[in-house]
Design a protein around this motif. Structure first.
Motif, PDB file in Angstrom:
ATOM      1  N   PRO B 203       0.837  -1.209   0.000  1.00  0.00           N
ATOM      2  CA  PRO B 203       0.000   0.000   0.000  1.00  0.00           C
ATOM      3  C   PRO B 203       0.870   1.257   0.000  1.00  0.00           C
ATOM      4  O   PRO B 203       2.064   1.210   0.284  1.00  0.00           O
ATOM      5  CB  PRO B 203      -0.776  -0.130   1.310  1.00  0.00           C
ATOM      6  CG  PRO B 203       0.123  -0.908   2.213  1.00  0.00           C
ATOM      7  CD  PRO B 203       0.890  -1.864   1.315  1.00  0.00           C
ATOM      8  N   MET B 204       0.253   2.382  -0.347  1.00  0.00           N
ATOM      9  CA  MET B 204       0.900   3.698  -0.268  1.00  0.00           C
ATOM     10  C   MET B 204       0.650   4.232   1.144  1.00  0.00           C
ATOM     11  O   MET B 204      -0.474   4.656   1.449  1.00  0.00           O
ATOM     12  CB  MET B 204       0.288   4.630  -1.308  1.00  0.00           C
ATOM     13  CG  MET B 204       0.431   4.141  -2.743  1.00  0.00           C
ATOM     14  SD  MET B 204       2.027   4.568  -3.453  1.00  0.00           S
ATOM     15  CE  MET B 204       1.744   6.328  -3.797  1.00  0.00           C
ATOM     16  N   PRO B 309      12.747 -17.163   8.874  1.00  0.00           N
ATOM     17  CA  PRO B 309      11.593 -16.278   8.654  1.00  0.00           C
ATOM     18  C   PRO B 309      11.998 -14.953   8.016  1.00  0.00           C
ATOM     19  O   PRO B 309      12.998 -14.345   8.400  1.00  0.00           O
ATOM     20  CB  PRO B 309      11.031 -16.070  10.060  1.00  0.00           C
ATOM     21  CG  PRO B 309      11.483 -17.277  10.827  1.00  0.00           C
ATOM     22  CD  PRO B 309      12.850 -17.590  10.276  1.00  0.00           C
ATOM     23  N   VAL B 310      11.199 -14.549   7.039  1.00  0.00           N
ATOM     24  CA  VAL B 310      11.441 -13.302   6.304  1.00  0.00           C
ATOM     25  C   VAL B 310      10.211 -12.398   6.454  1.00  0.00           C
ATOM     26  O   VAL B 310       9.090 -12.834   6.234  1.00  0.00           O
ATOM     27  CB  VAL B 310      11.725 -13.599   4.816  1.00  0.00           C
ATOM     28  CG1 VAL B 310      11.769 -12.305   4.000  1.00  0.00           C
ATOM     29  CG2 VAL B 310      13.027 -14.379   4.668  1.00  0.00           C
ATOM     30  N   ASN B 311      10.472 -11.170   6.824  1.00  0.00           N
ATOM     31  CA  ASN B 311       9.431 -10.166   6.998  1.00  0.00           C
ATOM     32  C   ASN B 311       8.387 -10.555   8.048  1.00  0.00           C
ATOM     33  O   ASN B 311       7.176 -10.535   7.782  1.00  0.00           O
ATOM     34  CB  ASN B 311       8.776  -9.817   5.649  1.00  0.00           C
ATOM     35  CG  ASN B 311       9.725  -9.036   4.762  1.00  0.00           C
ATOM     36  OD1 ASN B 311      10.534  -8.239   5.254  1.00  0.00           O
ATOM     37  ND2 ASN B 311       9.667  -9.274   3.465  1.00  0.00           N
ATOM     38  N   PRO B 312       8.843 -10.862   9.260  1.00  0.00           N
ATOM     39  CA  PRO B 312       7.887 -11.178  10.329  1.00  0.00           C
ATOM     40  C   PRO B 312       6.986  -9.991  10.678  1.00  0.00           C
ATOM     41  O   PRO B 312       5.883 -10.186  11.194  1.00  0.00           O
ATOM     42  CB  PRO B 312       8.787 -11.544  11.513  1.00  0.00           C
ATOM     43  CG  PRO B 312      10.106 -10.919  11.225  1.00  0.00           C
ATOM     44  CD  PRO B 312      10.239 -10.980   9.726  1.00  0.00           C
ATOM     45  N   SER B 313       7.413  -8.783  10.359  1.00  0.00           N
ATOM     46  CA  SER B 313       6.578  -7.594  10.613  1.00  0.00           C
ATOM     47  C   SER B 313       5.359  -7.538   9.715  1.00  0.00           C
ATOM     48  O   SER B 313       4.444  -6.764   9.945  1.00  0.00           O
ATOM     49  CB  SER B 313       7.393  -6.329  10.354  1.00  0.00           C
ATOM     50  OG  SER B 313       7.631  -6.197   8.958  1.00  0.00           O
ATOM     51  N   GLY B 314       5.377  -8.354   8.657  1.00  0.00           N
ATOM     52  CA  GLY B 314       4.390  -8.233   7.593  1.00  0.00           C
ATOM     53  C   GLY B 314       4.992  -7.641   6.336  1.00  0.00           C
ATOM     54  O   GLY B 314       4.392  -7.670   5.272  1.00  0.00           O
ATOM     55  N   GLY B 315       6.198  -7.088   6.506  1.00  0.00           N
ATOM     56  CA  GLY B 315       6.894  -6.532   5.339  1.00  0.00           C
ATOM     57  C   GLY B 315       6.165  -5.329   4.776  1.00  0.00           C
ATOM     58  O   GLY B 315       5.198  -4.817   5.352  1.00  0.00           O
ATOM     59  N   LEU B 316       6.665  -4.874   3.656  1.00  0.00           N
ATOM     60  CA  LEU B 316       6.046  -3.723   3.004  1.00  0.00           C
ATOM     61  C   LEU B 316       4.614  -4.052   2.572  1.00  0.00           C
ATOM     62  O   LEU B 316       3.751  -3.182   2.517  1.00  0.00           O
ATOM     63  CB  LEU B 316       6.876  -3.288   1.798  1.00  0.00           C
ATOM     64  CG  LEU B 316       8.171  -2.528   2.084  1.00  0.00           C
ATOM     65  CD1 LEU B 316       9.148  -3.292   2.959  1.00  0.00           C
ATOM     66  CD2 LEU B 316       8.835  -2.092   0.797  1.00  0.00           C
ATOM     67  N   LEU B 317       4.393  -5.343   2.254  1.00  0.00           N
ATOM     68  CA  LEU B 317       3.079  -5.755   1.761  1.00  0.00           C
ATOM     69  C   LEU B 317       1.996  -5.598   2.817  1.00  0.00           C
ATOM     70  O   LEU B 317       0.836  -5.377   2.486  1.00  0.00           O
ATOM     71  CB  LEU B 317       3.139  -7.216   1.302  1.00  0.00           C
ATOM     72  CG  LEU B 317       3.894  -7.469  -0.005  1.00  0.00           C
ATOM     73  CD1 LEU B 317       4.155  -8.962  -0.187  1.00  0.00           C
ATOM     74  CD2 LEU B 317       3.103  -6.923  -1.196  1.00  0.00           C
ATOM     75  N   SER B 318       2.349  -5.713   4.088  1.00  0.00           N
ATOM     76  CA  SER B 318       1.334  -5.623   5.140  1.00  0.00           C
ATOM     77  C   SER B 318       1.572  -4.430   6.068  1.00  0.00           C
ATOM     78  O   SER B 318       0.675  -3.636   6.310  1.00  0.00           O
ATOM     79  CB  SER B 318       1.320  -6.918   5.951  1.00  0.00           C
ATOM     80  OG  SER B 318       0.434  -6.808   7.044  1.00  0.00           O
ATOM     81  N   ARG B 319       2.808  -4.304   6.570  1.00  0.00           N
ATOM     82  CA  ARG B 319       3.095  -3.147   7.434  1.00  0.00           C
ATOM     83  C   ARG B 319       2.877  -1.863   6.661  1.00  0.00           C
ATOM     84  O   ARG B 319       2.396  -0.864   7.185  1.00  0.00           O
ATOM     85  CB  ARG B 319       4.536  -3.212   7.950  1.00  0.00           C
ATOM     86  CG  ARG B 319       4.859  -2.122   8.973  1.00  0.00           C
ATOM     87  CD  ARG B 319       6.331  -2.098   9.322  1.00  0.00           C
ATOM     88  NE  ARG B 319       7.119  -1.876   8.129  1.00  0.00           N
ATOM     89  CZ  ARG B 319       8.110  -2.650   7.698  1.00  0.00           C
ATOM     90  NH1 ARG B 319       8.465  -3.716   8.377  1.00  0.00           N
ATOM     91  NH2 ARG B 319       8.750  -2.358   6.592  1.00  0.00           N
ATOM     92  N   GLY B 320       3.217  -1.898   5.374  1.00  0.00           N
ATOM     93  CA  GLY B 320       3.067  -0.711   4.532  1.00  0.00           C
ATOM     94  C   GLY B 320       4.410  -0.213   4.071  1.00  0.00           C
ATOM     95  O   GLY B 320       5.458  -0.719   4.495  1.00  0.00           O
ATOM     96  N   HIS B 321       4.386   0.796   3.185  1.00  0.00           N
ATOM     97  CA  HIS B 321       5.630   1.264   2.577  1.00  0.00           C
ATOM     98  C   HIS B 321       5.651   2.788   2.477  1.00  0.00           C
ATOM     99  O   HIS B 321       5.541   3.351   1.387  1.00  0.00           O
ATOM    100  CB  HIS B 321       5.805   0.606   1.209  1.00  0.00           C
ATOM    101  CG  HIS B 321       7.126   0.870   0.560  1.00  0.00           C
ATOM    102  ND1 HIS B 321       8.270   1.193   1.272  1.00  0.00           N
ATOM    103  CD2 HIS B 321       7.502   0.853  -0.752  1.00  0.00           C
ATOM    104  CE1 HIS B 321       9.270   1.380   0.421  1.00  0.00           C
ATOM    105  NE2 HIS B 321       8.829   1.182  -0.805  1.00  0.00           N
ATOM    106  N   PRO B 322       5.821   3.452   3.626  1.00  0.00           N
ATOM    107  CA  PRO B 322       6.089   4.886   3.576  1.00  0.00           C
ATOM    108  C   PRO B 322       7.571   5.036   3.236  1.00  0.00           C
ATOM    109  O   PRO B 322       8.446   4.835   4.084  1.00  0.00           O
ATOM    110  CB  PRO B 322       5.777   5.353   4.998  1.00  0.00           C
ATOM    111  CG  PRO B 322       5.803   4.126   5.858  1.00  0.00           C
ATOM    112  CD  PRO B 322       5.791   2.925   4.982  1.00  0.00           C
TER     113      PRO B 322
END
Lengths: 382, 382
Positions: B203-204, B309-322
């Motif tokens: 997301p943006m 494990p890769v992107n346990p935070s959710g990564g850009l796909l879930s945490r978001g990408h500011p």
């Protein structure tokens, strides 16, 4: 740990003006290739790059480097309002001094013609922006206060423009070169924000400049010191106008870092976006005591041929003010002056130079950054 | 000269999401104050700041620092597209390592909601921009080529989104937390640029993150190495897609600088702006050979509970990408993981972590920057 001495081994600039049909990259390419040529280098001999710009597009660093064979080296950007290019120079100097990189190019590039139809106004979330105070209005407030506080005639402001535009008439790359205006013409030009008239305001320019910083070698212009300050909080109770305290503190550190005083400085390029700016800056760095800076232009002290010429390039008022480029354009001028390569605007016997740029504050900060560098001419004068 | 060992002593983030009614400064203030508190410091104990942002307003550095008592320290900005925040972390690390500054805060901040109505499109003067290729389309070209070249089913792309969104469901600050989608839901979500569907695109977002870097002390997460590369020229004849060569070279340097290999890495945060991005990145850093990275999510290897494990935070796909914040949000997640503070998304026994961000190229450059850091958990695990 002992620091590496540093020098500027090459400088270059584009022409300054309004070039909306050109790509911003092209402006940078002119400056970069000239600087690398001037240093006697090939692009492959540059180890890192710092690129200063305020309004350049994302990726501005690689964008301007790729076209001139500098892709793939570590690249960094700097943004500190009007001091963006000077911060690039400062960071290049710091990196070479610390041994982080060998030869580093500092680049400043800006294209305002494609971005602004009028003057720059601070962000609407800033107190200044919310009040609709564009940059000329902010400096006009300083100027009004200065004239009132010290009982100075408005003509003394105008003399700064007359001087710098007379200098710029000998700078073939200046945005506003050509026939310089008379005092009357400056005074009678269109009012912008009282007491500042049109010819007391820098133009909105496009342009680029670059400098190669390297371990000091004979023949280089030595960077004796480069000092950077970021501004503290600015309150309405501050006894000095916006930015002045930061400029003063930075100058004190630059002189403390060397054996020099302001009396040793032969030539200066300082931040004269508006006439009042040059006056306040020269007071802050000690050329004149408070309230007396206004006499420096009219007395001839700061003119080419005077005791301490200021802005022989024409300064921002004549050369122009492409924000992120300005600091490196100042550096290029001082290198030419110290090498005796400044042609009709040469300052005789220039040996020690001072470069100052102040990037205006935002959100209640006194200044985004002020950088002051002291430069020494080559060992063997030409 | 001997280098100072460095550590991260505090991290903080805002929530991630769309917050058009908030000021960009507020997002940063949340992250900065949390990071300084987490480090057990007062603002006056921070010596310098590096602030990464792509689309932040001029003066972004002082703008976000002044409101939380950090005005007046040396401040620098970094802009390297999606890697802007990671470059800020890298520069903070370099400055502490070299002894230039003591404690340094690295900040990333971005507010895309007030700036873009649709996806980001490269500048119209870039070949990509001229062709109308928005960012999802550029990654879609990579994805199409990958599927064709290695005979991979599109479902394997979707598995990356399923995994990261399952991780992000346990991240209360994620932009797209909540109930994670099924494989079918990812596959059947709206086509954006074939083969990428909506749920395979980040997301943006708006958000901020920060980390305090200081001389290493017991209890810190140690920065074993941070490596930065800027991309070389990218030609259509390059055998690897956009950015991959730069990521690979950076990873090689990070492992060479330590005694570690990719097999020693227990947890990673990597640049998954689009599902294909995670796959190509994991191949470039050596988790899987070329063509096999697509199996890592579906096999469970890169899921929480899997081997790496890769992107346990959710990564850009879930945490978001500011954009400018992403690298520091990755750093915050890895610090929490290495301290055992990641709650329901904790990776068991995580001791060595890898952080990777790649900022996309422009004007024919392979990448603006790639930063890869290797982090080691505190001496006494909690």
């Amino acid at each position: 740990m002992s620091e590496q001495r540093t020098g500027i081994s090459g400088v270059g600039t584009s022409s300054f003006g309004r070039f909306p049909a050109r790509r911003i990259e092209e402006l940078a390419w002119e400056a970069i290739t000239e600087a690398i040529d001037d240093a006697g280098l090939m692009p492959g001999e540059i180890d890192a790059a710092y690129v200063g710009s305020v309004f350049g597009p994302p990726g501005i660093a690689n964008r301007v480097l790729a076209g001139v064979g500098l892709a793939g080296i570590p690249t960094f950007t700097t943004e500190a309002a009007c001091a963006s290019g000077t911060v690039a120079l400062h960071e290049a100097d710091q990196a070479v001094r610390a041994g982080r990189f060998g030869r580093v190019i500092a680049v400043g590039v800006e294209q305002l013609s494609t971005r602004f139809a009028g003057p720059i106004v601070p962000e609407p979330t800033d107190p200044e922006g919310r009040a609709g105070l564009a940059m000329p209005a902010l400096y006009a407030l300083q100027a009004s206060r200065y004239l009132q506080e010290w009982g100075v005639a408005p003509e003394l402001l105008a003399h700064v423009a007359v001087k710098n535009k007379a200098h710029g008439a000998h700078n073939p790359r200046a945005h506003l070169g050509g026939q310089p205006p008379s005092l009357e013409q400056v005074m009678e030009s269109r009012p912008i924000a009282g007491p500042l008239t049109l010819l007391q305001c820098c133009p909105m320019s496009d342009g680029a400049a670059a400098a190669v910083v390297a371990p000091y070698a004979s023949g280089d212009v030595e960077i004796l010191t480069s000092q950077l300050s970021s501004g503290g909080l600015w309150g309405s109770s501050d006894p000095t106008p916006w930015g002045v305290a930061t400029v003063r503190a930075t100058a004190a550190r630059a002189f403390a870092a060397t054996e020099l005083t302001i009396r040793d400085v032969d030539v200066m390029e300082v931040h004269d976006a508006f006439t009042i700016g040059e006056i306040l800056t020269l007071e802050a760095i000690g050329v004149a005591p408070p309230g007396r800076g206004a006499e420096l232009a009219s007395s001839g002290h700061t003119a080419i041929g005077g005791a301490q010429p200021v802005n022989p390039s024409g300064g921002l008022l004549s050369r122009g003010h492409p924000l992120g480029s300005t600091g490196l354009a100042q550096a290029a001028e001082l290198v030419w002056q110290l090498r005796g390569q400044a042609g009709e605007r040469q300052v005789g016997g220039a040996r020690i130079a001072l470069l100052e740029t102040m990037g205006g504050g935002a959100a209640g900060v006194d200044a985004n950054a002020c950088v002051i560098a002291l430069l020494r001419g080559p060992d063997e004068s030409p």
